[in-house]
Design an enzyme around this catalytic site. Structure first.
Site, PDB file in Angstrom:
ATOM      1  N   GLY A  93       0.830  -1.190   0.000  1.00 55.18           N
ATOM      2  CA  GLY A  93       0.000   0.000   0.000  1.00 55.18           C
ATOM      3  C   GLY A  93       0.865   1.240   0.000  1.00 55.18           C
ATOM      4  O   GLY A  93       1.966   1.250  -0.560  1.00 55.18           O
ATOM      5  N   SER A 114       0.450  -9.418  -1.106  1.00 49.70           N
ATOM      6  CA  SER A 114      -0.634  -9.258  -0.142  1.00 49.70           C
ATOM      7  C   SER A 114      -1.841  -9.936  -0.760  1.00 49.70           C
ATOM      8  O   SER A 114      -1.851 -10.263  -1.948  1.00 49.70           O
ATOM      9  CB  SER A 114      -0.910  -7.790   0.186  1.00 49.70           C
ATOM     10  OG  SER A 114      -1.350  -7.091  -0.952  1.00 49.70           O
ATOM     11  N   ARG A 115      -2.859 -10.159   0.042  1.00 47.75           N
ATOM     12  CA  ARG A 115      -3.979 -10.993  -0.399  1.00 47.75           C
ATOM     13  C   ARG A 115      -4.656 -10.478  -1.666  1.00 47.75           C
ATOM     14  O   ARG A 115      -5.029 -11.245  -2.527  1.00 47.75           O
ATOM     15  CB  ARG A 115      -5.012 -11.117   0.732  1.00 47.75           C
ATOM     16  CG  ARG A 115      -4.604 -12.107   1.812  1.00 47.75           C
ATOM     17  CD  ARG A 115      -5.769 -12.422   2.731  1.00 47.75           C
ATOM     18  NE  ARG A 115      -5.431 -13.488   3.661  1.00 47.75           N
ATOM     19  CZ  ARG A 115      -4.964 -13.297   4.883  1.00 47.75           C
ATOM     20  NH1 ARG A 115      -4.763 -12.072   5.313  1.00 47.75           N
ATOM     21  NH2 ARG A 115      -4.686 -14.322   5.672  1.00 47.75           N
ATOM     22  N   ARG A 175       1.984  -3.698  12.898  1.00 45.57           N
ATOM     23  CA  ARG A 175       1.331  -3.986  14.174  1.00 45.57           C
ATOM     24  C   ARG A 175       1.884  -5.303  14.710  1.00 45.57           C
ATOM     25  O   ARG A 175       2.123  -6.246  13.946  1.00 45.57           O
ATOM     26  CB  ARG A 175      -0.196  -4.092  14.013  1.00 45.57           C
ATOM     27  CG  ARG A 175      -0.904  -2.767  13.778  1.00 45.57           C
ATOM     28  CD  ARG A 175      -0.840  -1.857  14.995  1.00 45.57           C
ATOM     29  NE  ARG A 175      -1.598  -0.623  14.818  1.00 45.57           N
ATOM     30  CZ  ARG A 175      -1.075   0.500  14.343  1.00 45.57           C
ATOM     31  NH1 ARG A 175       0.195   0.528  13.962  1.00 45.57           N
ATOM     32  NH2 ARG A 175      -1.821   1.585  14.232  1.00 45.57           N
ATOM     33  N   GLU A 204       2.128  -3.244  24.561  1.00 44.00           N
ATOM     34  CA  GLU A 204       2.982  -2.064  24.589  1.00 44.00           C
ATOM     35  C   GLU A 204       2.640  -1.180  25.779  1.00 44.00           C
ATOM     36  O   GLU A 204       1.453  -0.892  25.985  1.00 44.00           O
ATOM     37  CB  GLU A 204       2.814  -1.267  23.286  1.00 44.00           C
ATOM     38  CG  GLU A 204       3.244  -2.055  22.060  1.00 44.00           C
ATOM     39  CD  GLU A 204       3.100  -1.259  20.760  1.00 44.00           C
ATOM     40  OE1 GLU A 204       2.613  -0.110  20.806  1.00 44.00           O
ATOM     41  OE2 GLU A 204       3.478  -1.786  19.698  1.00 44.00           O
ATOM     42  N   HIS A 223       7.842   1.533  19.343  1.00 43.90           N
ATOM     43  CA  HIS A 223       6.777   2.032  18.473  1.00 43.90           C
ATOM     44  C   HIS A 223       7.064   3.476  18.056  1.00 43.90           C
ATOM     45  O   HIS A 223       6.254   4.384  18.267  1.00 43.90           O
ATOM     46  CB  HIS A 223       5.419   1.932  19.164  1.00 43.90           C
ATOM     47  CG  HIS A 223       4.279   1.812  18.183  1.00 43.90           C
ATOM     48  ND1 HIS A 223       3.150   1.086  18.442  1.00 43.90           N
ATOM     49  CD2 HIS A 223       4.101   2.328  16.940  1.00 43.90           C
ATOM     50  CE1 HIS A 223       2.325   1.158  17.413  1.00 43.90           C
ATOM     51  NE2 HIS A 223       2.875   1.913  16.479  1.00 43.90           N
TER      52      HIS A 223
END
Length: 261
Positions: A93, A114-115, A175, A204, A223
């Site tokens: 993306g 990716s799918r 993530r 986290e 992060h």
């Protein structure tokens, strides 16, 4: 912001989020309780930059060499160059495409999966579409850029990690739950891959005794993907603007309308 937390805040009317589609934000519950959710913008290159910071630090063994010099040693490792190596991107993306562009600038072969990615879309973004298995088998460096959904949770587990080359590296700035942390700990501890750069975690902040912290072939950061002075400056300006607009009755950057119909 879970449903339980929202229910415990009956006077809550406005919620601002740096990631409106965050899995930690229950938009349905906010809608039911009349909460307006406004998105705070960030600098859209920041996470891609951080992914490359981790990739380069892994390739050139920067943390190891920094520690060695402080201990009085000199040139203790031999790093990897990037040119002619294969960069595998999981999720092509906006962020994945930015990472791909830098990889091409370094002379890397860029592959992606990716799918829902098509061959034409991959080509337009400077990558070659491959299967998921081919990506993990062929890539020398893997960078993860898919959103966390029910489908992507656990997307990369023991099976995928077992396909990687012993000389390969993986970076996750997306993530935590997308990449199985227990499986990653195992392959790193057993030296079945060369290393990992991880910016996101299942919990986290991570516990003080998290197994990642005892490994010498992983770089961990708290992060930081979107955390830059520029992003925070934009966040704060957006926050002030969002509050003023909400008070004026014309909320801006609304993720989903929370006002009664």
């Amino acid at each position: 912001f879970t449903r339980t937390l929202i229910e415990r805040l009956p006077n809550l009317k406005l919620l601002m989020s740096g990631c409106g589609d965050s899995p930690t934000l229950d938009l349905a519950a906010a809608t039911e309780h009349g909460v307006t959710v406004c998105r705070l913008r960030g600098v859209n290159t920041a996470t891609a930059e951080h992914a490359w910071a981790l990739l380069l630090a892994l390739a050139r063994q920067i943390p190891q060499e920094d520690r060695a010099m402080r201990e009085g040693r000199w040139q203790t490792t031999v790093g990897w160059g990037l040119e002619r190596h294969t960069l595998g991107i999981v999720g092509l993306g906006n962020l994945g495409s930015q990472v791909a562009a830098v990889g091409r600038a370094f002379g890397m072969q860029v592959i992606a999966w990716s799918r829902n990615l098509t061959a034409d879309q991959a080509e337009e973004r400077g990558a070659t579409l491959v299967t998921k298995d081919e990506l993990f088998q062929q890539a020398d460096f893997i960078s993860v850029h898919v959103a966390l959904t029910d489908e992507s949770r656990g997307l990369i587990g023991a099976r995928e990690l077992a396909m990687m080359k012993r000389t390969a590296f993986i970076v996750n700035t997306s993530r935590g739950p997308i990449l199985d942390q227990r499986a990653l700990t195992t392959v790193l501890r057993e030296r079945r891959i060369a290393g990992a750069g991880i910016d996101v975690f299942d919990m986290e902040p991570i516990p003080r005794h998290h197994p990642f912290l005892s490994l010498d072939n992983i770089i961990v950061t708290p992060h930081l993907g979107f955390v830059t002075r520029e992003s925070h400056g934009l966040f704060y300006r957006d926050a002030v603007q969002s509050i003023a607009a909400f008070i004026a009755g014309s909320p801006v950057r609304v993720v989903e309308s929370r006002r009664p119909q």
